[in-house]
Write an enzyme that holds these catalytic residues in place. Structure first.
Site, PDB file in Angstrom:
ATOM      1  N   THR A  97      -8.369   5.103  -4.517  1.00 38.59           N
ATOM      2  CA  THR A  97      -7.757   6.176  -5.297  1.00 38.59           C
ATOM      3  C   THR A  97      -8.860   7.147  -5.696  1.00 38.59           C
ATOM      4  O   THR A  97      -9.732   6.803  -6.501  1.00 38.59           O
ATOM      5  CB  THR A  97      -7.054   5.627  -6.547  1.00 38.59           C
ATOM      6  OG1 THR A  97      -6.029   4.712  -6.150  1.00 38.59           O
ATOM      7  CG2 THR A  97      -6.423   6.756  -7.351  1.00 38.59           C
ATOM      8  N   LYS A 172      -0.064   8.723  -5.308  1.00 36.59           N
ATOM      9  CA  LYS A 172      -0.677   7.687  -6.163  1.00 36.59           C
ATOM     10  C   LYS A 172      -0.813   8.189  -7.599  1.00 36.59           C
ATOM     11  O   LYS A 172      -0.651   7.419  -8.558  1.00 36.59           O
ATOM     12  CB  LYS A 172      -2.038   7.295  -5.602  1.00 36.59           C
ATOM     13  CG  LYS A 172      -2.779   6.230  -6.435  1.00 36.59           C
ATOM     14  CD  LYS A 172      -1.979   4.930  -6.548  1.00 36.59           C
ATOM     15  CE  LYS A 172      -2.698   3.896  -7.439  1.00 36.59           C
ATOM     16  NZ  LYS A 172      -3.901   3.325  -6.821  1.00 36.59           N
ATOM     17  N   LYS A 240     -10.231   6.277 -14.979  1.00 38.38           N
ATOM     18  CA  LYS A 240     -10.704   7.080 -13.846  1.00 38.38           C
ATOM     19  C   LYS A 240      -9.513   7.732 -13.143  1.00 38.38           C
ATOM     20  O   LYS A 240      -9.524   8.935 -12.861  1.00 38.38           O
ATOM     21  CB  LYS A 240     -11.494   6.195 -12.879  1.00 38.38           C
ATOM     22  CG  LYS A 240     -12.078   6.909 -11.660  1.00 38.38           C
ATOM     23  CD  LYS A 240     -11.178   6.827 -10.414  1.00 38.38           C
ATOM     24  CE  LYS A 240     -11.117   5.417  -9.890  1.00 38.38           C
ATOM     25  NZ  LYS A 240     -10.346   5.353  -8.604  1.00 38.38           N
TER      26      LYS A 240
END
Length: 288
Positions: A97, A172, A240
């Site tokens: 990701t 995502k 993150k």
């Protein structure tokens, strides 16, 4: 069957590479910590290499699942990077990701080298990786996706192409935005139940069968109520990811007020010392 390289043997990559080998592919692995690559090769009967370039030589597909933008650049670029070792026509599949910016950057570098590139972040956590039941969201050229799909199938419950380059990463982000809200809602529900003197197990048995039900509720309510937070994706990694979501939202001019708030809640959890706790630890803010 294909010749496949896997870069990154963390809690996700280690079992994902194992599923590729179990499916019959010829698998070579690379990990920054060489001891882990050797351990994987001994356990699964595959091969290991000392650099990403060496691991990628002769591969039909190179899969990566590393930590962040900089980690991905480090295994892709430079004289020891995977792109330098790949044969023209091979396809790089990124399961990390990362930001849409680094995805575009590396896809352009791959294209310039005559390589394919599919961004393919995953959802399902450590358990999904171990059980080969990941949801995979892909972006890239349709023909390149079609070639990669049967290989990804070794560890996927579902795999779909969402659009062109970067579309997998955007999907995502949608996943992480939805999870953040669900976990906060479940945390508040369980904390409220405890204060009200309700049995969390009986409560979840009832409300999980109705409109409130979710994967998070079914799979995390017991450990959340017990204050156990060692069951998956860490808060540090979630922050993150949410940072990537919020940056993209600014670029798209899409307001994400709940996501921004929950990102700050996760910051509180980090300050509490819970950076390595799993994402269900949002409840710890409410019950401390």
């Amino acid at each position: 069957m294909a010749k496949v390289t896997f870069l990154g043997l963390g809690v996700m990559g280690y079992p994902m590479a194992g599923h590729l080998k179990a499916a019959g592919h010829d698998v070579t692995v690379y990990n920054r910590t060489t001891a882990k690559a050797k351990k994987w090769a001994e356990q699964h009967g595959g091969n290991w290499a000392a650099t990403p370039r060496e691991a990628a030589e002769g591969a039909d597909f190179v899969m990566a699942c590393v930590g962040n933008d900089d980690d991905l650049r480090s295994v892709c670029l430079g004289p020891d990077g995977a792109l330098a070792g790949m044969t023209k026509g091979a396809i790089f599949v990124d399961h990390t990701t990362v930001s849409a910016a680094v995805t575009r950057e590396l896809a352009e570098a791959a294209q310039a080298a005559g390589l394919g590139y599919v961004d393919a972040p995953v959802s399902g956590g450590q358990a999904g990786a171990e059980n080969g039941q990941l949801s995979v969201m892909c972006g890239g050229d349709a023909a390149e996706y079609d070639r990669a799909d049967p290989v990804i199938d070794a560890y996927a419950k579902i795999c779909r192409r969402m659009g062109g380059t970067g579309a997998g990463q955007m999907a995502k982000m949608c996943n992480q935005i939805a999870i953040a809200g669900l976990v906060q809602g479940l945390s508040e529900s369980l904390a409220f139940a405890q204060k009200a003197g309700l049995d969390p197990e009986k409560l979840v048995e009832v409300i999980s069968q109705g409109a409130a039900g979710s994967w998070q509720m079914v799979n995390r309510h017991k450990t959340m109520a017990a204050g156990e937070f060692n069951h998956g994706f860490a808060v540090d990694w979630m922050r993150k990811d949410l940072g990537i979501c919020l940056d993209a939202a600014d670029e798209l001019q899409v307001p994400l007020p709940v996501t921004a708030l929950i990102d700050q809640f996760y910051k509180e959890v980090q300050i509490m010392g819970g950076g390595r706790w799993d994402t269900s630890s949002l409840i710890a803010r409410l019950t401390r």
